[in-house]
Enzyme design. Structure first.
Site, short mmCIF file in Angstrom:
data_model
loop_
_atom_site.label_atom_id
_atom_site.label_comp_id
_atom_site.label_asym_id
_atom_site.label_seq_id
_atom_site.Cartn_x
_atom_site.Cartn_y
_atom_site.Cartn_z
N TYR A 33 -2.62 68.19 -31.81
CA TYR A 33 -3.40 67.04 -31.35
C TYR A 33 -3.91 67.28 -29.93
O TYR A 33 -3.47 68.20 -29.25
CB TYR A 33 -2.57 65.76 -31.42
CG TYR A 33 -1.52 65.62 -30.33
CD1 TYR A 33 -0.37 66.40 -30.34
CD2 TYR A 33 -1.68 64.73 -29.27
CE1 TYR A 33 0.59 66.29 -29.34
CE2 TYR A 33 -0.74 64.61 -28.26
CZ TYR A 33 0.40 65.39 -28.31
OH TYR A 33 1.34 65.28 -27.31
N ARG A 52 -8.06 74.33 -25.69
CA ARG A 52 -6.62 74.26 -25.98
C ARG A 52 -6.38 73.89 -27.45
O ARG A 52 -5.45 74.37 -28.09
CB ARG A 52 -5.95 73.24 -25.05
CG ARG A 52 -4.43 73.23 -25.18
CD ARG A 52 -3.77 72.37 -24.14
NE ARG A 52 -4.11 70.96 -24.35
CZ ARG A 52 -3.73 69.98 -23.51
NH1 ARG A 52 -3.03 70.27 -22.41
NH2 ARG A 52 -4.07 68.73 -23.75
N ARG A 100 4.86 68.85 -51.68
CA ARG A 100 5.73 69.35 -50.61
C ARG A 100 6.24 70.77 -50.91
O ARG A 100 6.86 71.02 -51.95
CB ARG A 100 6.92 68.41 -50.43
CG ARG A 100 7.79 68.75 -49.24
CD ARG A 100 8.86 67.69 -48.99
NE ARG A 100 9.67 68.02 -47.83
CZ ARG A 100 10.72 68.83 -47.87
NH1 ARG A 100 11.10 69.38 -49.00
NH2 ARG A 100 11.40 69.08 -46.77
N LYS A 147 0.23 72.45 -28.64
CA LYS A 147 0.26 70.98 -28.57
C LYS A 147 0.51 70.42 -29.97
O LYS A 147 -0.37 69.83 -30.62
CB LYS A 147 -1.03 70.43 -27.94
CG LYS A 147 -0.81 69.02 -27.39
CD LYS A 147 -1.88 68.62 -26.44
CE LYS A 147 -1.81 67.15 -26.04
NZ LYS A 147 -0.57 66.73 -25.40
N GLU A 180 8.92 70.69 -17.81
CA GLU A 180 7.85 69.69 -17.66
C GLU A 180 8.38 68.34 -18.10
O GLU A 180 9.50 68.23 -18.61
CB GLU A 180 6.64 70.09 -18.50
CG GLU A 180 6.96 70.18 -19.98
CD GLU A 180 5.78 70.61 -20.84
OE1 GLU A 180 4.62 70.36 -20.47
OE2 GLU A 180 6.03 71.17 -21.93
N LEU A 205 3.42 73.03 -21.84
CA LEU A 205 2.04 72.81 -22.26
C LEU A 205 1.15 73.03 -21.03
O LEU A 205 1.44 72.48 -19.96
CB LEU A 205 1.86 71.38 -22.78
CG LEU A 205 0.45 71.12 -23.29
CD1 LEU A 205 0.28 71.72 -24.67
CD2 LEU A 205 0.17 69.63 -23.33
N1 PDD Z 1 0.63 64.44 -23.24
N2 PDD Z 1 3.24 68.26 -21.16
C1 PDD Z 1 3.43 67.59 -22.30
C2 PDD Z 1 4.66 67.87 -23.10
C3 PDD Z 1 2.48 66.64 -22.74
O1 PDD Z 1 2.67 65.99 -23.91
C4 PDD Z 1 1.33 66.39 -21.94
C5 PDD Z 1 0.27 65.41 -22.34
C6 PDD Z 1 1.18 67.12 -20.74
C7 PDD Z 1 -0.02 66.94 -19.86
O2 PDD Z 1 -1.17 67.49 -20.48
P1 PDD Z 1 -2.63 66.92 -20.18
O3 PDD Z 1 -2.84 67.00 -18.71
O4 PDD Z 1 -3.52 67.83 -20.93
O5 PDD Z 1 -2.65 65.51 -20.68
C8 PDD Z 1 2.14 68.04 -20.39
C9 PDD Z 1 -0.35 63.50 -23.71
C10 PDD Z 1 -0.95 62.67 -22.62
C11 PDD Z 1 0.26 62.68 -24.84
O6 PDD Z 1 0.92 63.30 -25.66
O7 PDD Z 1 0.06 61.47 -24.92
#
Ligand code: PDD
Length: 287
Positions: A33, A52, A100, A147, A180, A205
């Protein structure tokens, strides 16, 4: 106003939007996503998000459901139909629906869903007060750089933060270094004024906001280093920050029980937040 979702080629009322019970996203978290910020009606750094997205799709061997120009059209259209001038678009692709089976079914067609939601990305209260984080062990698999929609450890960490009255949980690897946040990247400012964030290897990420802020830091002529930092170093730092598409840049003023410096947002967090807001207002690197 009733919300509209995009589901596999159709714009449908949000409450009537459905996917199949044997969608592999539902059964195996077999998908990926993107969350794309919308600021002033414009997708922020859409190019970086699409790059990405392709990286995640390739890693999972899922065929892109449509070309980039078409994805951009749907993103804009979902934002437009939901009257989102400030907020985000959520875009999800799964391998698709099939009986499945752990192995990839032959001839399966990917599912694509998009939604849009209004959200204040630059929240004056959060910026003025800063936010608290807790630290939790990083329980995830070895590829958080993809992601993926498999976000259970992230959800558990975020819930733990919420129960502790904190905004975010910083995940910590076996060496005691911060990887993170559960949905954001982690940063510190050292006593010598260096801005530090972890290198975007397989352990994190590579945030689009992270990439944008690195650009902003370079343009501001600030010192920047990509390296791991420990929880102890973060607690003793001059400032700490987090970045994400849904909150841009926020000052971290407490980690577990330790206030960061005087426990108030520091000058660099404010300066970087303002500079990133200006960058995002003009669409990011596509400026
Ligand atoms: N999440 N690390 C993780 C694990 C994340 O899920 C996200 C973003 C980030 C920051 O990435 P970006 O700057 O591209 O948003 C870092 C989004 C906002 C979400 O899952 O809602």
């Amino acid at each position: 106003m009733s919300r509209i979702a995009y589901v596999n080629g159709r714009y449908v009322p949000h409450r009537a939007a459905r996917v199949h019970i044997e969608d592999r996203g539902y059964q195996f978290a077999d998908g990926c996503y993107e969350v794309v910020a919308i600021r002033n009606g414009v997708c922020v750094d859409a190019g970086l998000h699409l790059a990405r997205f392709h990286r995640s799709l390739e890693a999972l061997k899922i065929k892109p459901p449509m070309g980039d120009a078409a994805l951009m059209t749907v993103m804009r259209e979902v934002a437009r139909r939901n009257l989102v001038r400030e907020g985000y678009v959520y875009m999800q692709v799964t391998r698709g629906a099939a009986p499945r089976d752990f192995a990839f079914p032959a001839g399966i067609k990917p599912s694509l869903v998009m939604t849009a939601r209004r959200k204040t990305l630059i929240d004056p209260r959060l910026i003025a007060e800063g936010i608290k984080v807790i630290t939790v062990p990083d329980l995830r698999w070895n590829r958080p750089d993809i992601k993926s929609i498999a976000l259970l450890p992230n959800a558990l960490g975020k819930e733990q933060a919420k129960q502790a009255g904190a905004f975010e949980a910083w995940q910590v690897d076996r060496d005691g270094n911060v990887t993170e946040g559960t949905s954001s990247n982690a940063w510190i400012v050292t006593s010598t004024g260096e801005v530090v964030t972890r290198r975007a290897d397989n352990a994190i990420l590579n945030g689009v906001t992270r990439q944008g802020l690195i650009r902003v830091i370079a343009e501001a002529g600030l010192k920047f280093v990509e390296r791991p930092f420990s929880v102890a170093e973060a607690k003793a730092a001059r400032e700490a920050l987090l970045t994400s598409s849904t909150n841009f840049v926020l000052a971290v003023v407490r980690i577990d029980d330790a206030p960061i410096a005087d426990g108030k947002p520091g000058p660099l967090a404010r300066r970087l937040g303002d500079a990133y807001s200006a960058y995002a207002a003009s669409g990011g690197q596509d400026r």
